[in-house]
Design an enzyme around this catalytic site. Sequence first.
Site, PDB file in Angstrom:
ATOM      1  N   LYS A  76       8.326  -7.007  15.626  1.00  0.00           N
ATOM      2  CA  LYS A  76       8.339  -6.479  14.258  1.00  0.00           C
ATOM      3  C   LYS A  76       7.657  -7.515  13.376  1.00  0.00           C
ATOM      4  CE  LYS A  76      10.444  -3.026  11.887  1.00  0.00           C
ATOM      5  NZ  LYS A  76      10.858  -1.679  12.284  1.00  0.00           N
ATOM      6  N   GLY A 176      20.804  11.683   2.502  1.00  0.00           N
ATOM      7  CA  GLY A 176      19.390  11.290   2.397  1.00  0.00           C
ATOM      8  C   GLY A 176      18.483  12.394   2.895  1.00  0.00           C
ATOM      9  N   VAL A 177      17.921  13.159   1.948  1.00  0.00           N
ATOM     10  CA  VAL A 177      16.991  14.218   2.351  1.00  0.00           C
ATOM     11  C   VAL A 177      15.564  13.801   1.991  1.00  0.00           C
ATOM     12  CG1 VAL A 177      18.382  16.286   2.652  1.00  0.00           C
ATOM     13  CG2 VAL A 177      17.877  15.507   0.329  1.00  0.00           C
ATOM     14  N   GLY A 178      15.163  12.689   2.597  1.00  0.00           N
ATOM     15  CA  GLY A 178      13.784  12.229   2.468  1.00  0.00           C
ATOM     16  C   GLY A 178      12.968  12.875   3.566  1.00  0.00           C
ATOM     17  N   LYS A 179      12.025  12.122   4.098  1.00  0.00           N
ATOM     18  CA  LYS A 179      11.099  12.704   5.089  1.00  0.00           C
ATOM     19  C   LYS A 179      11.855  13.204   6.326  1.00  0.00           C
ATOM     20  CE  LYS A 179       8.450   8.979   5.135  1.00  0.00           C
ATOM     21  NZ  LYS A 179       9.002   8.194   4.015  1.00  0.00           N
ATOM     22  N   VAL A 180      12.708  12.362   6.897  1.00  0.00           N
ATOM     23  CA  VAL A 180      13.404  12.755   8.129  1.00  0.00           C
ATOM     24  C   VAL A 180      14.509  13.763   7.823  1.00  0.00           C
ATOM     25  CG1 VAL A 180      14.749  11.957  10.108  1.00  0.00           C
ATOM     26  CG2 VAL A 180      12.950  10.495   9.191  1.00  0.00           C
ATOM     27  N   GLY A 181      15.315  13.478   6.802  1.00  0.00           N
ATOM     28  CA  GLY A 181      16.465  14.324   6.469  1.00  0.00           C
ATOM     29  C   GLY A 181      16.054  15.772   6.237  1.00  0.00           C
TER      30      GLY A 181
HETATM   31  N1  LIG Z   1      10.389   8.045   9.229  1.00  0.00           N
HETATM   32  C1  LIG Z   1      10.618   7.761  10.497  1.00  0.00           C
HETATM   33  O1  LIG Z   1       9.856   8.151  11.398  1.00  0.00           O
HETATM   34  C2  LIG Z   1      11.846   6.968  10.876  1.00  0.00           C
HETATM   35  C3  LIG Z   1      11.967   6.540  12.217  1.00  0.00           C
HETATM   36  C4  LIG Z   1      13.122   5.850  12.602  1.00  0.00           C
HETATM   37  C5  LIG Z   1      14.100   5.579  11.649  1.00  0.00           C
HETATM   38  N2  LIG Z   1      13.929   5.992  10.361  1.00  0.00           N
HETATM   39  C6  LIG Z   1      14.993   5.670   9.395  1.00  0.00           C
HETATM   40  O2  LIG Z   1      15.525   6.882   8.871  1.00  0.00           O
HETATM   41  C7  LIG Z   1      15.914   6.698   7.509  1.00  0.00           C
HETATM   42  C8  LIG Z   1      15.202   7.721   6.639  1.00  0.00           C
HETATM   43  O3  LIG Z   1      13.787   7.554   6.788  1.00  0.00           O
HETATM   44  P1  LIG Z   1      12.758   8.423   5.933  1.00  0.00           P
HETATM   45  O4  LIG Z   1      11.428   8.172   6.529  1.00  0.00           O
HETATM   46  O5  LIG Z   1      13.263   9.813   5.802  1.00  0.00           O
HETATM   47  O6  LIG Z   1      12.846   7.677   4.540  1.00  0.00           O
HETATM   48  P2  LIG Z   1      12.661   8.293   3.078  1.00  0.00           P
HETATM   49  O7  LIG Z   1      12.493   7.124   2.173  1.00  0.00           O
HETATM   50  O8  LIG Z   1      11.620   9.370   3.088  1.00  0.00           O
HETATM   51  O9  LIG Z   1      14.055   9.030   2.790  1.00  0.00           O
HETATM   52  C9  LIG Z   1      15.243   8.356   2.525  1.00  0.00           C
HETATM   53  C10 LIG Z   1      16.008   9.171   1.497  1.00  0.00           C
HETATM   54  O10 LIG Z   1      17.281   8.570   1.302  1.00  0.00           O
HETATM   55  C11 LIG Z   1      17.580   8.585  -0.078  1.00  0.00           C
HETATM   56  N3  LIG Z   1      18.572   7.544  -0.372  1.00  0.00           N
HETATM   57  C12 LIG Z   1      18.394   6.212  -0.500  1.00  0.00           C
HETATM   58  N4  LIG Z   1      19.548   5.603  -0.780  1.00  0.00           N
HETATM   59  C13 LIG Z   1      20.500   6.566  -0.838  1.00  0.00           C
HETATM   60  C14 LIG Z   1      21.878   6.556  -1.086  1.00  0.00           C
HETATM   61  N5  LIG Z   1      22.551   5.435  -1.341  1.00  0.00           N
HETATM   62  N6  LIG Z   1      22.530   7.734  -1.066  1.00  0.00           N
HETATM   63  C15 LIG Z   1      21.881   8.894  -0.822  1.00  0.00           C
HETATM   64  N7  LIG Z   1      20.561   8.956  -0.576  1.00  0.00           N
HETATM   65  C16 LIG Z   1      19.879   7.810  -0.585  1.00  0.00           C
HETATM   66  C17 LIG Z   1      16.250   8.385  -0.749  1.00  0.00           C
HETATM   67  O11 LIG Z   1      16.262   8.827  -2.101  1.00  0.00           O
HETATM   68  C18 LIG Z   1      15.318   9.211   0.132  1.00  0.00           C
HETATM   69  O12 LIG Z   1      15.215  10.545  -0.325  1.00  0.00           O
HETATM   70  C19 LIG Z   1      15.582   5.231   7.183  1.00  0.00           C
HETATM   71  O13 LIG Z   1      16.718   4.443   7.424  1.00  0.00           O
HETATM   72  C20 LIG Z   1      14.516   4.890   8.200  1.00  0.00           C
HETATM   73  O14 LIG Z   1      14.484   3.494   8.471  1.00  0.00           O
HETATM   74  C21 LIG Z   1      12.846   6.685   9.958  1.00  0.00           C
END
Ligand SMILES: NC(=O)c1ccc[n+]([C@@H]2O[C@H](COP(=O)([O-])OP(=O)(O)OC[C@H]3O[C@@H](n4cnc5c(N)ncnc54)[C@H](O)[C@@H]3O)[C@@H](O)[C@H]2O)c1
Length: 353
Positions: A76, A176-181
């Site tokens: 990393k 957390g309904v970001g990209k993955v959620g």
């Molecule tokens: N994107 C990937 O391919 C990937 C791969 C492995 C692990 N992850 C992990 O999965 C998680 C989500 O990744 P992502 O890409 O969707 O990120 P993202 O930034 O698109 O989404 C994260 C979401 O969580 C919300 N959030 C942050 N703090 C919060 C809180 N205290 N309460 C409620 N919501 C909150 C944010 O507003 C955001 O909408 C991260 O921990 C990331 O490290 C992602």
Amino acid sequence: MSVFSHDHEQVVFCHDRPTGLRAIVAIYSTALGPALGGTRFYPYASEEEALVDVLNLSRSMAYKNALAGLDHGGGKAVIWGDPARDKSEPLLRAYGRFVQSLGGRYVTACDVGTYVQDMDVVARECDFVTGRSPENGGAGDSSILTAWGVFQGMRACAEHRWGSATLRDRRVGIAGVGKVGRHLLEHLLEDGASVVVTDVSAPARAAVRVTHPQVDQVDDVDALVRSDLDVYAPCALGGALSDEVVRLLRASVVCGAANNQLAHPGVEKLLEDRGILYAPDYVVNSGGVIQVADEIRGYVPERARAKATRIFDTTRQIFALAAEEGVPPAVAADRIAERRMAEVGRLRGILLP
Ligand SMILES: NC(=O)c1ccc[n+]([C@@H]2O[C@H](COP(=O)([O-])OP(=O)(O)OC[C@H]3O[C@@H](n4cnc5c(N)ncnc54)[C@H](O)[C@@H]3O)[C@@H](O)[C@H]2O)c1
């Protein structure tokens, strides 16, 4: 703090004063192949904080890559700075030259604070970059495959807990309904689950309200944890499973995408004591690294998806070993990863003339 008190193979500090680049690359292990892991661009409070983070993250990558069945070791990198202020083309290219100087012992990708477009820039100086944009020969956004993998892990949890590998009629809470959620939400609805979500970001919540008005929303993670759930899916930041959360949680399964969910060592035991089945985060969220590893060979989406689908089998295997050896699933997962690193890594000792 001494780096030598850790088990890492190599830790490299990279400094380029004109661009302001201050980066640390940590290679935990190359037993299974070139170390693979993303670059985190983050405004750490101190150099020590950056170092601790990169040492922990690179170790986690070794375990994640081993359990995902990849021919990659764990590594990393962190760039110490504020991505909004400090990120520039020259800085990213300077960083690319340092990664290139490692000759392929470390392959980089995106992480918090870095995006596919940044990897395209790094790749102009460096051959050992993945997670690039489709326009530049990359596989693009990895969150789609990550969500697919988490869903497979959750199906294995459902089978273990309720005897059938489906979330149909289960209540799942996504924090957390970001990209993955958001992608995970789609899979769950398709499978017949009822879903409740929360997010600190008003736009993220509004987006779900528009696309999925039938999905319930609560104000914050605390309300979600206290609500009547079958499955809790942390998909925001690390440290989601604190002592307090485990005490309050009403769900009997935890399975989500967030990295480093256990707030401290020992939480896995608390979960076990409360009868909560925990799918180790680094096992179920490996869809993203499976995608970027596939990209290195020339991305074949069907091959990557088939590999991410196998997260179902891996999660099952972990629960079986946990039951057999009387340990929490997190411990069983570590054991399987360590075994693969030792047994497959040992093969390098067979001389190929
Ligand atoms: N994107 C990937 O391919 C990937 C791969 C492995 C692990 N992850 C992990 O999965 C998680 C989500 O990744 P992502 O890409 O969707 O990120 P993202 O930034 O698109 O989404 C994260 C979401 O969580 C919300 N959030 C942050 N703090 C919060 C809180 N205290 N309460 C409620 N919501 C909150 C944010 O507003 C955001 O909408 C991260 O921990 C990331 O490290 C992602």
